[in-house]
Scaffold this motif. Sequence first.
Motif, mmCIF file in Angstrom:
data_model
loop_
_atom_site.group_PDB
_atom_site.id
_atom_site.type_symbol
_atom_site.label_atom_id
_atom_site.label_comp_id
_atom_site.label_asym_id
_atom_site.label_seq_id
_atom_site.Cartn_x
_atom_site.Cartn_y
_atom_site.Cartn_z
ATOM 1 N N LEU A 139 98.863 -37.771 -1.731
ATOM 2 C CA LEU A 139 98.567 -37.174 -3.034
ATOM 3 C C LEU A 139 99.590 -37.565 -4.088
ATOM 4 O O LEU A 139 99.242 -37.780 -5.244
ATOM 5 C CB LEU A 139 98.533 -35.643 -2.886
ATOM 6 N N ALA A 140 100.864 -37.686 -3.722
ATOM 7 C CA ALA A 140 101.955 -37.799 -4.689
ATOM 8 C C ALA A 140 102.055 -39.186 -5.306
ATOM 9 O O ALA A 140 102.046 -40.199 -4.597
ATOM 10 C CB ALA A 140 103.282 -37.449 -4.027
ATOM 11 N N ASN A 141 102.176 -39.230 -6.634
ATOM 12 C CA ASN A 141 102.522 -40.436 -7.365
ATOM 13 C C ASN A 141 104.031 -40.441 -7.620
ATOM 14 O O ASN A 141 104.767 -39.650 -7.024
ATOM 15 C CB ASN A 141 101.723 -40.519 -8.665
ATOM 16 N N SER A 142 104.508 -41.305 -8.503
ATOM 17 C CA SER A 142 105.959 -41.383 -8.736
ATOM 18 C C SER A 142 106.534 -40.054 -9.213
ATOM 19 O O SER A 142 107.578 -39.602 -8.730
ATOM 20 C CB SER A 142 106.281 -42.477 -9.762
ATOM 21 N N ALA A 143 105.870 -39.428 -10.189
ATOM 22 C CA ALA A 143 106.409 -38.180 -10.728
ATOM 23 C C ALA A 143 106.478 -37.107 -9.652
ATOM 24 O O ALA A 143 107.483 -36.402 -9.515
ATOM 25 C CB ALA A 143 105.549 -37.712 -11.900
ATOM 26 N N ALA A 144 105.429 -36.982 -8.868
ATOM 27 C CA ALA A 144 105.424 -35.977 -7.807
ATOM 28 C C ALA A 144 106.408 -36.339 -6.701
ATOM 29 O O ALA A 144 107.006 -35.456 -6.075
ATOM 30 C CB ALA A 144 104.019 -35.826 -7.246
ATOM 31 N N THR A 145 106.593 -37.622 -6.453
ATOM 32 C CA THR A 145 107.587 -38.040 -5.459
ATOM 33 C C THR A 145 108.969 -37.545 -5.840
ATOM 34 O O THR A 145 109.739 -37.072 -5.002
ATOM 35 C CB THR A 145 107.583 -39.572 -5.329
ATOM 36 N N LEU A 146 109.292 -37.625 -7.136
ATOM 37 C CA LEU A 146 110.615 -37.231 -7.601
ATOM 38 C C LEU A 146 110.767 -35.722 -7.788
ATOM 39 O O LEU A 146 111.866 -35.190 -7.642
ATOM 40 C CB LEU A 146 110.931 -37.933 -8.922
ATOM 41 N N MET A 147 109.665 -35.026 -8.095
ATOM 42 C CA MET A 147 109.803 -33.643 -8.558
ATOM 43 C C MET A 147 108.979 -32.616 -7.780
ATOM 44 O O MET A 147 109.106 -31.424 -8.045
ATOM 45 C CB MET A 147 109.424 -33.577 -10.042
ATOM 46 N N ALA A 148 108.142 -33.039 -6.857
ATOM 47 C CA ALA A 148 107.271 -32.080 -6.163
ATOM 48 C C ALA A 148 107.223 -32.392 -4.672
ATOM 49 O O ALA A 148 106.225 -32.910 -4.160
ATOM 50 C CB ALA A 148 105.863 -32.103 -6.768
ATOM 51 N N PRO A 149 108.291 -32.107 -3.939
ATOM 52 C CA PRO A 149 108.323 -32.453 -2.517
ATOM 53 C C PRO A 149 107.226 -31.801 -1.700
ATOM 54 O O PRO A 149 106.844 -32.324 -0.645
ATOM 55 C CB PRO A 149 109.712 -31.977 -2.074
ATOM 56 N N GLN A 150 106.682 -30.679 -2.173
ATOM 57 C CA GLN A 150 105.614 -30.025 -1.436
ATOM 58 C C GLN A 150 104.327 -30.845 -1.424
ATOM 59 O O GLN A 150 103.406 -30.544 -0.664
ATOM 60 C CB GLN A 150 105.325 -28.637 -2.035
ATOM 61 N N SER A 151 104.278 -31.897 -2.232
ATOM 62 C CA SER A 151 103.073 -32.723 -2.310
ATOM 63 C C SER A 151 103.208 -34.046 -1.563
ATOM 64 O O SER A 151 102.324 -34.893 -1.648
ATOM 65 C CB SER A 151 102.749 -33.022 -3.779
ATOM 66 N N HIS A 152 104.287 -34.248 -0.817
ATOM 67 C CA HIS A 152 104.534 -35.546 -0.195
ATOM 68 C C HIS A 152 103.607 -35.845 0.977
ATOM 69 O O HIS A 152 103.263 -37.012 1.210
ATOM 70 C CB HIS A 152 105.993 -35.642 0.265
ATOM 71 N N PHE A 153 103.228 -34.862 1.749
ATOM 72 C CA PHE A 153 102.358 -35.049 2.899
ATOM 73 C C PHE A 153 102.874 -36.196 3.778
ATOM 74 O O PHE A 153 104.050 -36.250 4.103
ATOM 75 C CB PHE A 153 100.902 -35.222 2.458
ATOM 76 N N ASP A 154 101.998 -37.152 4.144
ATOM 77 C CA ASP A 154 102.406 -38.227 5.065
ATOM 78 C C ASP A 154 102.829 -39.500 4.342
ATOM 79 O O ASP A 154 103.460 -40.380 4.938
ATOM 80 C CB ASP A 154 101.250 -38.586 6.015
ATOM 81 N N LEU A 155 102.456 -39.624 3.067
ATOM 82 C CA LEU A 155 102.620 -40.882 2.344
ATOM 83 C C LEU A 155 102.699 -40.572 0.864
ATOM 84 O O LEU A 155 101.945 -39.742 0.354
ATOM 85 C CB LEU A 155 101.416 -41.795 2.634
ATOM 86 N N VAL A 156 103.629 -41.224 0.160
ATOM 87 C CA VAL A 156 103.681 -41.123 -1.297
ATOM 88 C C VAL A 156 103.378 -42.495 -1.893
ATOM 89 O O VAL A 156 103.679 -43.525 -1.295
ATOM 90 C CB VAL A 156 105.042 -40.606 -1.797
ATOM 91 N N ARG A 157 102.772 -42.492 -3.067
ATOM 92 C CA ARG A 157 102.423 -43.740 -3.743
ATOM 93 C C ARG A 157 103.320 -43.880 -4.976
ATOM 94 O O ARG A 157 103.116 -43.204 -5.976
ATOM 95 C CB ARG A 157 100.949 -43.735 -4.155
ATOM 96 N N THR A 158 104.324 -44.737 -4.886
ATOM 97 C CA THR A 158 105.274 -44.888 -5.991
ATOM 98 C C THR A 158 104.962 -46.158 -6.769
ATOM 99 O O THR A 158 105.034 -47.255 -6.237
ATOM 100 C CB THR A 158 106.722 -44.932 -5.476
ATOM 101 N N GLY A 159 104.616 -45.975 -8.022
ATOM 102 C CA GLY A 159 104.374 -47.100 -8.910
ATOM 103 C C GLY A 159 105.572 -47.335 -9.794
ATOM 104 O O GLY A 159 106.479 -48.090 -9.470
ATOM 105 N N LEU A 160 105.625 -46.632 -10.923
ATOM 106 C CA LEU A 160 106.663 -46.880 -11.915
ATOM 107 C C LEU A 160 108.069 -46.750 -11.341
ATOM 108 O O LEU A 160 108.958 -47.545 -11.659
ATOM 109 C CB LEU A 160 106.487 -45.910 -13.088
ATOM 110 N N ALA A 161 108.282 -45.769 -10.479
ATOM 111 C CA ALA A 161 109.616 -45.563 -9.918
ATOM 112 C C ALA A 161 110.069 -46.740 -9.069
ATOM 113 O O ALA A 161 111.276 -47.013 -8.971
ATOM 114 C CB ALA A 161 109.648 -44.279 -9.093
ATOM 115 N N THR A 162 109.149 -47.456 -8.460
ATOM 116 C CA THR A 162 109.497 -48.645 -7.687
ATOM 117 C C THR A 162 110.270 -49.643 -8.538
ATOM 118 O O THR A 162 111.162 -50.341 -8.053
ATOM 119 C CB THR A 162 108.224 -49.313 -7.144
#
Length: 390
Positions: free
Chosen positions: A210-233
Amino acid sequence: MDEHAGGPVPHAQVRVDLSAIRDNVRELNIRTGAAEVMAVVKADAYGHGLVPAARAAQAGGATWLGTAVLGEALALRAAGVTGRLMAWLCAPGERWADALAADVDVSASAPWAVAEIAAAARETGRTARLHLKVDTGLGRGGAPRAEWTTLVDTALKAQADGLVNVVGLWSHFAIADAPEHPVNTAQVAAFRAALAAAEARGARPEVRHLANSAATLMAPQSHFDLVRTGLATYGLSPVPDAVRPDEVGLRPAMSVRARLALVKRVPAGHGVSYGHFYVTDRETTLALVPLGYADGVPRHGSGGDGGPGAPVLVGGRIRQVAGRVCMDQFVVDVGDDDVRAGDEVVLFGDAAGEPTAQDWARACRTISYEIVTRFAPRLPRTYVGEEPQR
């Protein structure tokens, strides 16, 4: 790797530091804990170069790569890039057979897509790796929640027939850049409900994401099994007003540089560029930068009566675009500074004291995503830093 080492120096270039991409992914891996990282390399890796950026991200620990369109995923495979790879933006009549032959994971948001993917699997004899997307509130891709179980049942029937494996369940945030927004809480709850419904019907996904870059950085409860990082990459913050890149161990990978094409002295009252949007208020020096909107410089970065232009570094000082940005060039008023044709000008960079892509975004009233993705192919990419060999 520097493509221009020993050769002519280009009048302008996009410079990409591959070690920054690698190190950014390493930092993101630390922050995601048990969740794996998918480096999103869509849109030519946000303008950074599809294949080099993908390899650098893998060197940093990205176990997945993601593209929007299938063509980019196939280009990665053609370049020899291996590992888990997902493409998600597909329309009827897509090249599903090519995707299966290249071991590219695909996504479905409607039963028709499952049917087409299953048909390609039957034709090729290759089982499709399928992700099912649910719309939890973005109102864009994904099955409506009222139709979610129908999509799941259709996919599980194809799985029972040996045509697909349902390996992923996923969705996408609408307002992840505002982590306290109640829509985010509602989306996480809706996603959990969708997961429960799918799993109750027999789905056993490898990854839930579920998590994109913003959620990866600010919403750990949304990380589940995989995060999708675009801009932060690529070392930029998706939430620039809340989190600076350096605060979370990220550094920009892209800089845009040019060499001044002309420097000339002009009197007070001299109009500059189309429409005389900018008029000099004193005798001054104008410097011509050989980049314009055909290269990806936003026309909204123009400066004059409507306000200051976008920032550039020239002669060791931050100056602003003066007058209209043209198709191939723009002008900077450098006052009495001693600058010469051939001197370097930095539109935005990766070093202290240089303007940033976010500075340009603010000046142009847009987001840094648009700034870095818009630079045209005619502008050469130069790669520095360690380039992983795979």
